[in-house]
Design a protein around this motif. Structure first.
Motif, PDB file in Angstrom:
ATOM      1  N   THR A  42     -11.393   6.025  13.734  1.00  0.00           N
ATOM      2  CA  THR A  42     -10.584   7.020  13.020  1.00  0.00           C
ATOM      3  C   THR A  42     -10.236   6.544  11.620  1.00  0.00           C
ATOM      4  N   LYS A  43      -9.965   5.253  11.460  1.00  0.00           N
ATOM      5  CA  LYS A  43      -9.695   4.707  10.122  1.00  0.00           C
ATOM      6  C   LYS A  43     -10.909   4.879   9.214  1.00  0.00           C
ATOM      7  N   GLY A  44     -12.096   4.619   9.747  1.00  0.00           N
ATOM      8  CA  GLY A  44     -13.314   4.825   8.967  1.00  0.00           C
ATOM      9  C   GLY A  44     -13.516   6.287   8.632  1.00  0.00           C
ATOM     10  N   PHE A  45     -13.245   7.145   9.605  1.00  0.00           N
ATOM     11  CA  PHE A  45     -13.369   8.590   9.397  1.00  0.00           C
ATOM     12  C   PHE A  45     -12.438   9.034   8.275  1.00  0.00           C
ATOM     13  N   ALA A  46     -11.194   8.553   8.313  1.00  0.00           N
ATOM     14  CA  ALA A  46     -10.225   8.905   7.276  1.00  0.00           C
ATOM     15  C   ALA A  46     -10.700   8.448   5.904  1.00  0.00           C
ATOM     16  N   GLU A  47     -11.247   7.250   5.833  1.00  0.00           N
ATOM     17  CA  GLU A  47     -11.751   6.776   4.544  1.00  0.00           C
ATOM     18  C   GLU A  47     -12.896   7.662   4.054  1.00  0.00           C
ATOM     19  N   GLY A  48     -13.738   8.108   4.973  1.00  0.00           N
ATOM     20  CA  GLY A  48     -14.834   9.001   4.607  1.00  0.00           C
ATOM     21  C   GLY A  48     -14.348  10.336   4.055  1.00  0.00           C
ATOM     22  N   LEU A  49     -13.131  10.723   4.423  1.00  0.00           N
ATOM     23  CA  LEU A  49     -12.512  11.940   3.883  1.00  0.00           C
ATOM     24  C   LEU A  49     -11.739  11.672   2.592  1.00  0.00           C
ATOM     25  N   GLY A  50     -11.669  10.412   2.190  1.00  0.00           N
ATOM     26  CA  GLY A  50     -10.929  10.060   0.983  1.00  0.00           C
ATOM     27  C   GLY A  50      -9.447   9.838   1.212  1.00  0.00           C
ATOM     28  N   ILE A  51      -9.049   9.625   2.445  1.00  0.00           N
ATOM     29  CA  ILE A  51      -7.645   9.382   2.773  1.00  0.00           C
ATOM     30  C   ILE A  51      -7.375   7.891   2.606  1.00  0.00           C
ATOM     31  N   GLU A  52      -6.354   7.578   1.820  1.00  0.00           N
ATOM     32  CA  GLU A  52      -6.052   6.184   1.532  1.00  0.00           C
ATOM     33  C   GLU A  52      -4.823   5.662   2.244  1.00  0.00           C
ATOM     34  N   GLU A  53      -3.993   6.547   2.778  1.00  0.00           N
ATOM     35  CA  GLU A  53      -2.780   6.063   3.442  1.00  0.00           C
ATOM     36  C   GLU A  53      -3.134   5.383   4.768  1.00  0.00           C
ATOM     37  N   PRO A  54      -2.266   4.497   5.255  1.00  0.00           N
ATOM     38  CA  PRO A  54      -2.556   3.785   6.506  1.00  0.00           C
ATOM     39  C   PRO A  54      -2.685   4.749   7.690  1.00  0.00           C
ATOM     40  N   ILE A  55      -3.663   4.489   8.531  1.00  0.00           N
ATOM     41  CA  ILE A  55      -3.911   5.295   9.721  1.00  0.00           C
ATOM     42  C   ILE A  55      -3.347   4.542  10.912  1.00  0.00           C
ATOM     43  N   THR A  56      -2.509   5.212  11.678  1.00  0.00           N
ATOM     44  CA  THR A  56      -1.942   4.607  12.875  1.00  0.00           C
ATOM     45  C   THR A  56      -2.186   5.526  14.061  1.00  0.00           C
ATOM     46  N   SER A  57      -2.201   4.946  15.237  1.00  0.00           N
ATOM     47  CA  SER A  57      -2.403   5.741  16.441  1.00  0.00           C
ATOM     48  C   SER A  57      -1.156   6.573  16.711  1.00  0.00           C
ATOM     49  N   PRO A  58      -1.332   7.865  16.978  1.00  0.00           N
ATOM     50  CA  PRO A  58      -0.181   8.746  17.220  1.00  0.00           C
ATOM     51  C   PRO A  58       0.275   8.742  18.683  1.00  0.00           C
ATOM     52  N   THR A  59       0.276   7.579  19.312  1.00  0.00           N
ATOM     53  CA  THR A  59       0.569   7.473  20.737  1.00  0.00           C
ATOM     54  C   THR A  59       1.894   8.135  21.117  1.00  0.00           C
ATOM     55  N   PHE A  60       2.933   7.948  20.323  1.00  0.00           N
ATOM     56  CA  PHE A  60       4.241   8.483  20.691  1.00  0.00           C
ATOM     57  C   PHE A  60       4.583   9.780  19.977  1.00  0.00           C
ATOM     58  N   THR A  61       3.852  10.107  18.910  1.00  0.00           N
ATOM     59  CA  THR A  61       4.145  11.335  18.165  1.00  0.00           C
ATOM     60  C   THR A  61       3.183  12.461  18.514  1.00  0.00           C
ATOM     61  N   ILE A  62       2.165  12.195  19.277  1.00  0.00           N
ATOM     62  CA  ILE A  62       1.103  13.111  19.701  1.00  0.00           C
ATOM     63  C   ILE A  62       0.143  13.434  18.555  1.00  0.00           C
ATOM     64  N   VAL A  63       0.657  13.740  17.360  1.00  0.00           N
ATOM     65  CA  VAL A  63      -0.241  14.064  16.251  1.00  0.00           C
ATOM     66  C   VAL A  63       0.274  13.440  14.954  1.00  0.00           C
ATOM     67  N   GLN A  64      -0.655  12.878  14.184  1.00  0.00           N
ATOM     68  CA  GLN A  64      -0.381  12.388  12.836  1.00  0.00           C
ATOM     69  C   GLN A  64      -1.151  13.279  11.876  1.00  0.00           C
ATOM     70  N   GLU A  65      -0.511  13.656  10.787  1.00  0.00           N
ATOM     71  CA  GLU A  65      -1.140  14.513   9.785  1.00  0.00           C
ATOM     72  C   GLU A  65      -1.438  13.711   8.520  1.00  0.00           C
ATOM     73  N   TYR A  66      -2.645  13.870   8.014  1.00  0.00           N
ATOM     74  CA  TYR A  66      -3.060  13.241   6.763  1.00  0.00           C
ATOM     75  C   TYR A  66      -3.667  14.341   5.900  1.00  0.00           C
ATOM     76  N   ARG A  67      -3.029  14.641   4.790  1.00  0.00           N
ATOM     77  CA  ARG A  67      -3.429  15.802   3.996  1.00  0.00           C
ATOM     78  C   ARG A  67      -3.990  15.451   2.624  1.00  0.00           C
ATOM     79  N   GLU A  68      -4.125  14.189   2.300  1.00  0.00           N
ATOM     80  CA  GLU A  68      -4.500  13.825   0.933  1.00  0.00           C
ATOM     81  C   GLU A  68      -6.000  13.761   0.666  1.00  0.00           C
ATOM     82  N   GLY A  69      -6.838  13.872   1.665  1.00  0.00           N
ATOM     83  CA  GLY A  69      -8.280  13.746   1.476  1.00  0.00           C
ATOM     84  C   GLY A  69      -8.945  15.053   1.100  1.00  0.00           C
ATOM     85  N   LYS A  70     -10.284  15.051   1.106  1.00  0.00           N
ATOM     86  CA  LYS A  70     -11.019  16.271   0.774  1.00  0.00           C
ATOM     87  C   LYS A  70     -10.807  17.355   1.821  1.00  0.00           C
ATOM     88  N   LEU A  71     -10.442  16.952   3.040  1.00  0.00           N
ATOM     89  CA  LEU A  71     -10.032  17.872   4.111  1.00  0.00           C
ATOM     90  C   LEU A  71      -8.824  17.254   4.793  1.00  0.00           C
TER      91      LEU A  71
END
Length: 140
Positions: A42-71
């Motif tokens: 998932t970290k690699g996938f995020a980088e492929g989208l241009g997302i630079e913020e740290p990627i963490t597992s959403p184990t307790f939040t169910i979903v993490q949102e990252y909106r800064e990439g191309k998608l």
């Protein structure tokens, strides 16, 4: 498609490569045992989208949102979902049927909610091939 990963960097690279070709609205079902490399992928996938913020597992939040990439990327970990109805409480349909990309870890927990056109990615270990070896199977 089957990829063979010999390191975390390889697993990261497969995720990154996949993201570079992904279309809006894609849902990726990410399967694999604990510690197999789902978050690394998932970290690699995020980088492929241009997302630079740290990627963490959403184990307790169910979903993490990252909106800064191309998608936008919506990273789900539904391991702790007791009943698929709980997904309605978090508004999963807006994520699944929007213009972003969803990665869903432990998709078997919500199988009845998943669209048929989802991309299945299974990461597995094979210790006979080495401690860091991973087989990454992509079924589109």
């Amino acid at each position: 498609m089957i990829y063979e990963s010999l390191s975390e960097a390889d697993t990261f690279g497969v995720g990154k490569e996949m993201a570079e070709a992904i279309k809006p609205g894609a849902i990726i079902l990410l399967e694999g045992d604990l510690g197999v490399g789902k978050t690394v992928f998932t970290k690699g996938f995020a980088e492929g989208l241009g997302i630079e913020e740290p990627i963490t597992s959403p184990t307790f939040t169910i979903v993490q949102e990252y909106r800064e990439g191309k998608l936008p990327l919506f990273h789900f970990d539904v391991y702790r979902i007791g009943d698929p109805e709980e997904m309605y409480d978090i508004g999963y349909e807006e994520y699944f049927f929007g213009e972003g990309v969803c990665i869903v870890e432990w998709p078997s927990m919500i199988e009845e909610l998943l669209p048929e056109n989802a991309i299945k990615v299974r990461i597995s270990k094979d210790f006979e091939k080495g401690f860091d070896y991973r087989k990454i199977e992509v079924d589109e």
